[in-house]
Scaffold this motif. Structure first.
Motif, mmCIF file in Angstrom:
data_model
loop_
_atom_site.group_PDB
_atom_site.id
_atom_site.type_symbol
_atom_site.label_atom_id
_atom_site.label_comp_id
_atom_site.label_asym_id
_atom_site.label_seq_id
_atom_site.Cartn_x
_atom_site.Cartn_y
_atom_site.Cartn_z
ATOM 1 N N GLU A 1 0.826 -1.466 -0.068
ATOM 2 C CA GLU A 1 -0.052 -0.162 -0.044
ATOM 3 C C GLU A 1 0.903 1.168 0.061
ATOM 4 N N THR A 2 0.607 2.221 -0.818
ATOM 5 C CA THR A 2 1.347 3.314 -0.945
ATOM 6 C C THR A 2 0.547 4.637 -0.559
ATOM 7 N N HIS A 3 -0.538 4.478 0.157
ATOM 8 C CA HIS A 3 -1.248 5.628 0.378
ATOM 9 C C HIS A 3 -2.290 5.593 1.231
ATOM 10 N N LEU A 4 -1.941 5.872 2.805
ATOM 11 C CA LEU A 4 -2.823 5.439 3.873
ATOM 12 C C LEU A 4 -2.648 6.819 4.819
ATOM 13 N N HIS A 5 -3.940 7.014 5.378
ATOM 14 C CA HIS A 5 -3.912 8.091 6.262
ATOM 15 C C HIS A 5 -4.226 7.564 7.934
ATOM 16 N N THR A 6 -3.634 8.200 8.738
ATOM 17 C CA THR A 6 -4.111 7.701 10.177
ATOM 18 C C THR A 6 -4.844 9.120 10.665
ATOM 19 N N GLY A 7 -5.233 8.948 11.885
ATOM 20 C CA GLY A 7 -5.923 10.302 12.811
ATOM 21 C C GLY A 7 -5.035 11.257 12.793
ATOM 22 N N LEU A 8 -3.801 11.127 12.463
ATOM 23 C CA LEU A 8 -2.754 12.326 12.561
ATOM 24 C C LEU A 8 -3.038 13.250 11.121
ATOM 25 N N SER A 9 -3.658 12.810 10.274
ATOM 26 C CA SER A 9 -3.978 13.669 9.041
ATOM 27 C C SER A 9 -5.432 14.705 9.194
ATOM 28 N N LEU A 10 -5.120 15.814 8.755
ATOM 29 C CA LEU A 10 -6.025 16.724 8.986
ATOM 30 C C LEU A 10 -7.615 16.111 8.698
ATOM 31 N N ASP A 11 -7.614 15.826 7.615
ATOM 32 C CA ASP A 11 -9.039 15.244 6.963
ATOM 33 C C ASP A 11 -9.250 13.773 7.647
ATOM 34 N N ALA A 12 -8.534 13.124 8.207
ATOM 35 C CA ALA A 12 -8.992 11.985 8.760
ATOM 36 C C ALA A 12 -9.368 11.839 10.193
ATOM 37 N N GLY A 13 -8.302 12.778 11.019
ATOM 38 C CA GLY A 13 -9.074 13.172 12.431
ATOM 39 C C GLY A 13 -10.123 14.049 12.313
ATOM 40 N N ALA A 14 -10.373 14.952 11.605
ATOM 41 C CA ALA A 14 -11.574 15.716 11.664
ATOM 42 C C ALA A 14 -12.804 15.068 11.158
ATOM 43 N N PHE A 15 -12.863 13.752 10.874
ATOM 44 C CA PHE A 15 -13.990 12.846 10.566
ATOM 45 C C PHE A 15 -13.883 11.972 11.687
ATOM 46 N N GLY A 16 -13.366 12.033 12.684
ATOM 47 C CA GLY A 16 -13.140 10.967 13.771
ATOM 48 C C GLY A 16 -12.132 9.864 13.824
ATOM 49 N N ASN A 17 -11.347 9.778 13.085
ATOM 50 C CA ASN A 17 -10.446 8.935 13.073
ATOM 51 C C ASN A 17 -9.281 9.027 14.408
ATOM 52 N N ILE A 18 -9.568 8.069 15.244
ATOM 53 C CA ILE A 18 -8.727 7.969 16.432
ATOM 54 C C ILE A 18 -7.702 7.017 16.526
ATOM 55 N N LEU A 19 -7.424 6.283 15.315
ATOM 56 C CA LEU A 19 -6.247 5.312 15.153
ATOM 57 C C LEU A 19 -5.049 6.046 14.645
ATOM 58 N N GLY A 20 -3.664 5.844 15.302
ATOM 59 C CA GLY A 20 -2.708 6.325 14.891
ATOM 60 C C GLY A 20 -1.855 5.379 14.132
ATOM 61 N N PRO A 21 -0.473 5.775 13.915
ATOM 62 C CA PRO A 21 0.279 4.784 12.976
ATOM 63 C C PRO A 21 0.723 3.503 13.351
ATOM 64 N N ASP A 22 0.709 3.369 14.791
ATOM 65 C CA ASP A 22 1.025 2.114 15.451
ATOM 66 C C ASP A 22 -0.306 0.886 14.840
ATOM 67 N N GLU A 23 -1.462 1.350 15.124
ATOM 68 C CA GLU A 23 -2.678 0.592 14.627
ATOM 69 C C GLU A 23 -2.530 0.337 13.174
ATOM 70 N N ALA A 24 -2.186 1.352 12.292
ATOM 71 C CA ALA A 24 -2.083 1.146 10.995
ATOM 72 C C ALA A 24 -1.258 0.206 10.686
ATOM 73 N N TRP A 25 0.179 0.327 11.399
ATOM 74 C CA TRP A 25 1.161 -0.737 11.039
ATOM 75 C C TRP A 25 0.712 -2.094 11.300
ATOM 76 N N ARG A 26 0.161 -2.156 12.325
ATOM 77 C CA ARG A 26 -0.126 -3.563 13.193
ATOM 78 C C ARG A 26 -1.362 -4.117 12.140
ATOM 79 N N PHE A 27 -2.190 -3.250 11.723
ATOM 80 C CA PHE A 27 -3.331 -4.026 10.821
ATOM 81 C C PHE A 27 -2.575 -4.345 9.471
ATOM 82 N N ALA A 28 -1.892 -3.442 8.945
ATOM 83 C CA ALA A 28 -1.135 -3.956 7.726
ATOM 84 C C ALA A 28 -0.432 -5.286 7.875
ATOM 85 N N LYS A 29 0.042 -5.519 8.929
ATOM 86 C CA LYS A 29 1.007 -6.695 8.871
ATOM 87 C C LYS A 29 0.043 -7.745 9.432
ATOM 88 N N GLY A 30 -1.388 -8.074 9.485
ATOM 89 C CA GLY A 30 -2.114 -9.003 9.550
ATOM 90 C C GLY A 30 -2.941 -8.908 10.987
#
Length: 640
Positions: free
Chosen positions: A54-83
């Motif tokens: 995957e070359t394009h993913l946003h976490t809650g740190l991004s303006l337009d992700a956090g503003a919509f209520g994303n509370i997951l950060g980079p660690d959750e994104a990495w863990r999810f991608a790893k299965g």
């Protein structure tokens, strides 16, 4: 055309043939096998299998992700991608069907650190009238939160953000530096060479007046180099939306750190024609020698399929291609402040860009649109889901629920893009020699990548001058591919004799997915009068079909059951392979060739929602589609 009937055999073809041949060094062996050792698995140095990422993913740190209520950060994104299984921002357990092999995490750089402070109601945000308005909407949740987030994004696109936010959350500010370090260190923790490659990256968010000119940036390096710099922004007074500013930053990064970086253009179907200019850029600069050389250097890859539409082709540009009408988004720009006209389409789609690149190369000697193909999700949920039956949407507001179908991506007085138009796409496959940052990055540079709309279709594509059907009968066809030609992303070697180029192609269905309908070669060329052309050739197909009198191949059929969101692999093929030679080749004409492999029809994600939630779907919603893979091109340049 040759059909290879053993899935096991084709798997061997993908893996065992995967690394370039070199002469053996064993004493005396040259008397028996002067060029190759007896063992077909010895002395290999080219890629063994596609690595999925995957070359394009946003976490809650991004303006337009956090503003919509994303509370997951980079660690959750990495863990999810790893299965790993994680809990989404809406409280739902979610897990990938199969782990990814690598990922680039690309949070937006503009207003870096703002979204977490907005969620927390930080005093410096509440000190602004706009900040209080956005916080109130976010706190209310539901439709109010969505309206608040869209207003924030519109202010960003129209460059009307309060200046204190732009400067306070920009380069030089503590929140910006802290967030960048958080992103970098998370990638370092999850990078596991040989098992999973976690790339440091970001999204450069150029969207002047709503024209989407975004680029994602991928670093080859680790924290030691990444933390010597901070990423660039686009909002004035600290940033610049002109891509030349990004190229200057990339140059600075490499000179300062000794590292390496590349940029990937966001799919262009919301740019209203400005993604692939031919005369002047959106910012008024000329498409000149400096421009084409800079773009060719820094943008070797293109994200041509993702959640916001598929960007390969459009029916208005390719009227003779019945498969060009696939998940097109052609209403307007990103915030629909300007509607689309047909004249804009040529500057938005990959196939047309590849053609334009041939003309620019003839003019300047450099092709700025000589890119490899890739797919990404552009999800803002921290969840890289491109599976139709496991699609968590673009943002937290459209994670799975009985009402998400009716939630538009955007709607205003000028137009709307309905929620059912979101696309569960896509991923990038990389032919890399090992699962490391270095090897994967190098594969991107040589363009040995391909895109899919989600399924893990296996695809090999080689071009040369002397491929024959017998080359497919070996259990290691990739050995012949690398030995006699170039892989996807390459340039054909100088012509050998009075022959047309030949191409060796083999495609394998996703092991847990749908069978294959057909394999096609898409050709584009520049004729002697400077006119651009294209043609799509059916070169391999399933089920013994025969082209009609006009050369058109009949449809493969449709086994989809809309009541159960299922289909049957009783049609199609598990693998297709062919050696094909261009029947219309003119050695004086510049050309490119790429492969498009199509699955049989399967249900779109909306049908899974219908079955699981017991809901009715709008009559306009597309229910069935044919997912696909797109190889990077192989180019031909006339001698002299």
């Amino acid at each position: 055309m040759i059909r290879l009937f053993s899935t096991t055999a084709i798997l061997i073809a993908f893996s065992s043939a995967a690394i370039a041949q070199v002469d053996t060094t064993h004493e005396g062996a040259d008397t028996v096998l002067p060029e190759r050792p007896y063992s077909p698995y010895a002395n290999r140095t080219f890629p063994a299998r596609p690595l999925w990422g995957e070359t394009h993913l946003h976490t809650g740190l991004s303006l337009d992700a956090g503003a919509f209520g994303n509370i997951l950060g980079p660690d959750e994104a990495w863990r999810f991608a790893k299965g790993e299984q994680v809990i989404s921002s809406t409280g739902q357990p979610v897990k990938l069907g199969r782990p990814l092999d690598w990922m680039v995490l690309t949070d937006h750089t503009d207003l870096m650190g703002f979204a977490p402070d907005l969620q927390a109601g930080n005093p410096n945000i509440l000190a602004s009238e706009k900040g209080r308005e956005w916080y109130a909407g976010y706190s209310a949740g539901g439709e109010a939160a969505g309206q608040s987030a869209f207003d924030l994004i519109t202010n960003f696109a129209q460059m009307t953000l309060p200046e204190e936010f732009v400067t306070g959350y920009g380069p030089g500010g503590d929140p910006f530096a802290f967030t960048w370090e958080k992103i970098v260190q998370a990638a370092e923790r999850h990078n596991d060479p040989g098992e999973f490659s976690a790339f440091i990256g970001f999204e450069w968010t150029s969207v002047p007046k709503g024209m989407n000119l975004h680029r994602n940036v991928m670093l080859r390096d680790g924290a030691m180099r990444a933390l010597q710099v901070v990423p660039p922004t686009t909002q004035p007074p600290l940033g610049n939306t002109d891509p030349k500013a990004l190229y200057e930053w990339l140059e600075m990064y490499q000179e300062k750190t000794g590292g390496r970086a590349v940029a990937f253009a966001h799919n262009g179907n919301l740019s209203n024609g400005w993604m692939f200019p031919t005369e002047t850029t959106y910012h008024g600069g000329p498409v000149d020698q400096a421009y084409v050389e800079a773009r060719a250097r820094w943008e070797p890859h293109y994200e041509m399929t993702q959640i916001k539409g598929d960007g390969e082709a459009h029916p208005a540009l390719s009227p003779d291609d019945p498969f060009a009408d696939y998940e097109n988004w052609d209403v307007g720009n990103l915030d629909i402040t300007e509607l689309k006209t047909e004249e804009m389409l040529g500057g938005e789609y990959a196939r047309e860009a590849l053609k334009r690149g041939l003309a620019l190369e003839a003019k300047f000697g450099t092709n700025p649109y000589k890119f490899g193909m890739g797919g990404a999700t552009d999800s803002h949920t921290s969840l890289a889901t491109a599976e139709e039956d496991n699609f968590f949407g673009k943002s937290v507001s459209v994670e799975p629920s009985p009402t998400r179908i009716a939630h538009p991506f955007i709607a205003n007085d000028m137009g709307r893009i309905e929620g059912y138009k979101l696309v569960a796409s896509g991923y990038t496959a990389v032919w890399a020699t090992e699962n490391t940052r270095e090897a994967i990055f190098d594969a991107f540079k040589r363009k040995e990548t391909y895109a899919t709309t989600g399924p893990r279709i296996g695809l090999r594509f080689f071009g040369g001058w002397n491929f024959y059907e017998n080359d497919l009968r070996t259990r290691s066809p990739a050995v012949e591919g690398y030995s006699k030609g170039v892989p996807m992303g390459g340039d054909l070697t100088p012509r050998e004799g009075d022959v047309a180029p030949s191409f060796m192609i083999f495609a394998l269905k996703d092991p847990i997915g749908a069978n294959l309908d057909r394999v096609q070669v898409v050709k584009g060329w520049l004729d002697a009068e400077g006119k651009l052309h294209e043609k799509v050739y059916d070169v391999a197909w399933s089920d013994g079909r025969e082209p009609d009198g006009d050369g058109k191949l009949p449809e493969v059929g449709n086994t989809v059951d809309l009541e159960t969101a299922s289909w049957s692999n009783t049609i199609g093929a598990s693998e297709l392979a062919v050696v094909w030679s261009d029947p219309d080749f003119d050695p004086a004409e510049r050309a490119f060739y790429y492969v498009r492999a199509l699955e049989i029809p399967t249900p779109r994600w909306v049908v899974y929602d219908k079955v699981r939630f017991g809901i009715d779907l709008p009559g306009e919603a597309q229910l069935v589609h044919q997912e696909r893979a797109y190889s990077s091109p192989i180019w031909y340049t006339p001698e002299g």
